[in-house]
Design an enzyme around this catalytic site. Structure first.
Site, PDB file in Angstrom:
ATOM      1  N   HIS A  98       5.363   8.583  11.792  1.00 41.67           N
ATOM      2  CA  HIS A  98       4.443   9.318  10.905  1.00 41.67           C
ATOM      3  C   HIS A  98       3.158   8.539  10.654  1.00 41.67           C
ATOM      4  O   HIS A  98       2.623   8.571   9.554  1.00 41.67           O
ATOM      5  CB  HIS A  98       5.105   9.642   9.554  1.00 41.67           C
ATOM      6  CG  HIS A  98       6.390  10.392   9.684  1.00 41.67           C
ATOM      7  ND1 HIS A  98       6.451  11.755   9.791  1.00 41.67           N
ATOM      8  CD2 HIS A  98       7.673   9.949   9.753  1.00 41.67           C
ATOM      9  CE1 HIS A  98       7.714  12.133   9.904  1.00 41.67           C
ATOM     10  NE2 HIS A  98       8.473  11.059   9.893  1.00 41.67           N
ATOM     11  N   HIS A 124      -1.459  -0.328  11.673  1.00 38.06           N
ATOM     12  CA  HIS A 124      -1.309   1.108  11.432  1.00 38.06           C
ATOM     13  C   HIS A 124      -1.794   1.437  10.021  1.00 38.06           C
ATOM     14  O   HIS A 124      -2.183   0.534   9.271  1.00 38.06           O
ATOM     15  CB  HIS A 124       0.148   1.536  11.667  1.00 38.06           C
ATOM     16  CG  HIS A 124       1.127   0.870  10.772  1.00 38.06           C
ATOM     17  ND1 HIS A 124       2.061  -0.034  11.215  1.00 38.06           N
ATOM     18  CD2 HIS A 124       1.323   0.960   9.435  1.00 38.06           C
ATOM     19  CE1 HIS A 124       2.778  -0.452  10.193  1.00 38.06           C
ATOM     20  NE2 HIS A 124       2.355   0.132   9.102  1.00 38.06           N
ATOM     21  N   PHE A 125      -1.729   2.724   9.681  1.00 40.72           N
ATOM     22  CA  PHE A 125      -2.345   3.184   8.430  1.00 40.72           C
ATOM     23  C   PHE A 125      -1.387   4.039   7.600  1.00 40.72           C
ATOM     24  O   PHE A 125      -0.553   4.763   8.150  1.00 40.72           O
ATOM     25  CB  PHE A 125      -3.601   4.010   8.743  1.00 40.72           C
ATOM     26  CG  PHE A 125      -4.640   3.248   9.505  1.00 40.72           C
ATOM     27  CD1 PHE A 125      -5.627   2.534   8.845  1.00 40.72           C
ATOM     28  CD2 PHE A 125      -4.611   3.207  10.901  1.00 40.72           C
ATOM     29  CE1 PHE A 125      -6.578   1.801   9.550  1.00 40.72           C
ATOM     30  CE2 PHE A 125      -5.559   2.481  11.619  1.00 40.72           C
ATOM     31  CZ  PHE A 125      -6.543   1.777  10.944  1.00 40.72           C
ATOM     32  N   HIS A 126      -1.537   3.938   6.289  1.00 39.25           N
ATOM     33  CA  HIS A 126      -0.815   4.799   5.344  1.00 39.25           C
ATOM     34  C   HIS A 126      -1.849   5.451   4.428  1.00 39.25           C
ATOM     35  O   HIS A 126      -2.815   4.809   4.010  1.00 39.25           O
ATOM     36  CB  HIS A 126       0.143   3.982   4.474  1.00 39.25           C
ATOM     37  CG  HIS A 126       1.221   3.281   5.241  1.00 39.25           C
ATOM     38  ND1 HIS A 126       2.456   3.826   5.478  1.00 39.25           N
ATOM     39  CD2 HIS A 126       1.229   2.062   5.839  1.00 39.25           C
ATOM     40  CE1 HIS A 126       3.197   2.984   6.176  1.00 39.25           C
ATOM     41  NE2 HIS A 126       2.470   1.896   6.411  1.00 39.25           N
ATOM     42  N   THR A 215       8.228  -1.217   4.959  1.00 36.19           N
ATOM     43  CA  THR A 215       8.163  -0.060   4.052  1.00 36.19           C
ATOM     44  C   THR A 215       8.722   1.209   4.699  1.00 36.19           C
ATOM     45  O   THR A 215       8.617   2.287   4.132  1.00 36.19           O
ATOM     46  CB  THR A 215       6.724   0.197   3.577  1.00 36.19           C
ATOM     47  OG1 THR A 215       5.913   0.545   4.711  1.00 36.19           O
ATOM     48  CG2 THR A 215       6.142  -1.019   2.878  1.00 36.19           C
TER      49      THR A 215
HETATM   50 ZN   LIG Z   1       2.976   0.096   7.197  1.00 38.82          ZN
END
Ligand SMILES: [Zn+2]
Length: 269
Positions: A98, A124-126, A215
């Site tokens: 995701h 990566h990105f959240h 996470t």
């Molecule tokens: Zn992360």
């Protein structure tokens, strides 16, 4: 005298244990592969993640309460990083994770933290951010994901907020987000064939350090976290809009209990 082959003896209970553990291993692999994980309040959402995610005691992300952090004067005023240029990068729309993932053609360089050398293997990105600072969330959180030779993880978190300022466009994000139109579909990727440089990343100034976890499942603990507390990075409205067009769903795990963990802080003078 006929030669007798002796069969190794194995007790029934040992066999049963082995068979059982083999079955368990099979079923856990299958369920992880089949079910995956999701965000939100559904059956595969963060509240339902198992293993360390449910039972761990040092989980991430957390809300960093600045007043509760411990000033550590031995921390350096700049993170000890040696990030070079990759010759090209692969930008991935990773459906099962995701998130938007960026992997270099080799190493992006190194981070040395508490005497341990880690290699920057991907980022990566959240959105919105996973960590919060004094309860405040940010539009985007980038995770620079490092791994040591003996398999330990260290992650640097950098926050971005959408800004209407004329100079809001992030030169760093531009290198990645300009490829978003090429990966609008899940499980697609594009090879940039141009180096991504990390020189413009703000890795000096105030930051917090603590011991946490991945996470996402399996939420492995023993991860060294560095959360940048310096000025939040800007990104322009078109930049964030382009990101949200391809990744419209939130992919942030809720903050976890700090359980009296100490969070140390370097404060830039
Ligand atoms: Zn992360």
């Amino acid at each position: 005298m006929p030669h007798v082959h002796r069969r190794p003896k194995m007790s029934i209970s040992r066999c049963a244990l082995l068979c059982l553990s083999a079955l368990l291993a099979l079923s856990s692999t299958a369920s992880a592969a089949e079910n995956g994980f999701e965000y939100g309040s559904g059956l595969r959402g963060p509240a339902e993640w198992g293993g360390f995610c449910a039972n761990g005691t040092k989980q991430s992300p957390i809300n960093v309460v600045i007043a509760d952090t411990v000033l550590d004067k031995s921390l350096r005023d700049r993170l000890d990083t040696e990030y070079g240029k990759c010759t090209y990068a692969v930008i991935i729309n990773d459906k099962s994770a995701h998130h938007l993932d960026v992997e270099g053609d080799g190493s992006f360089g190194n981070l040395t933290l508490n005497g341990v050398k880690y290699e920057l293997v991907k980022f990566h990105f959240h959105s919105p951010s996973e960590h919060t600072i004094d309860g405040v969330s940010f539009d985007l959180e980038m995770h620079l994901f490092h791994k040591s030779a003996d398999g330990k993880f260290a992650v640097i978190a950098i926050f971005f907020n959408e800004s209407h300022d004329d100079d809001a466009e992030s030169p760093f994000l531009k290198q990645v987000f300009s490829w978003l139109p090429n990966i609008t579909q899940p499980d697609t990727n594009v090879t940039t064939m141009a180096p991504i440089t990390l020189e413009s990343l703000p890795l000096q100034g105030s930051y917090a350090q603590y011991s946490g976890s991945l996470t996402t499942p399996p939420c492995t603990e023993g991860v060294s976290w560095v959360v940048m507390l310096n000025e939040t990075q800007k990104m322009s409205c078109p930049q964030f809009g382009a990101y949200q067009k391809v990744f419209p769903e939130a992919n942030n795990r809720p903050v976890q209990n700090t359980r009296c963990r100490s969070v140390t802080r370097f404060e830039h003078a």
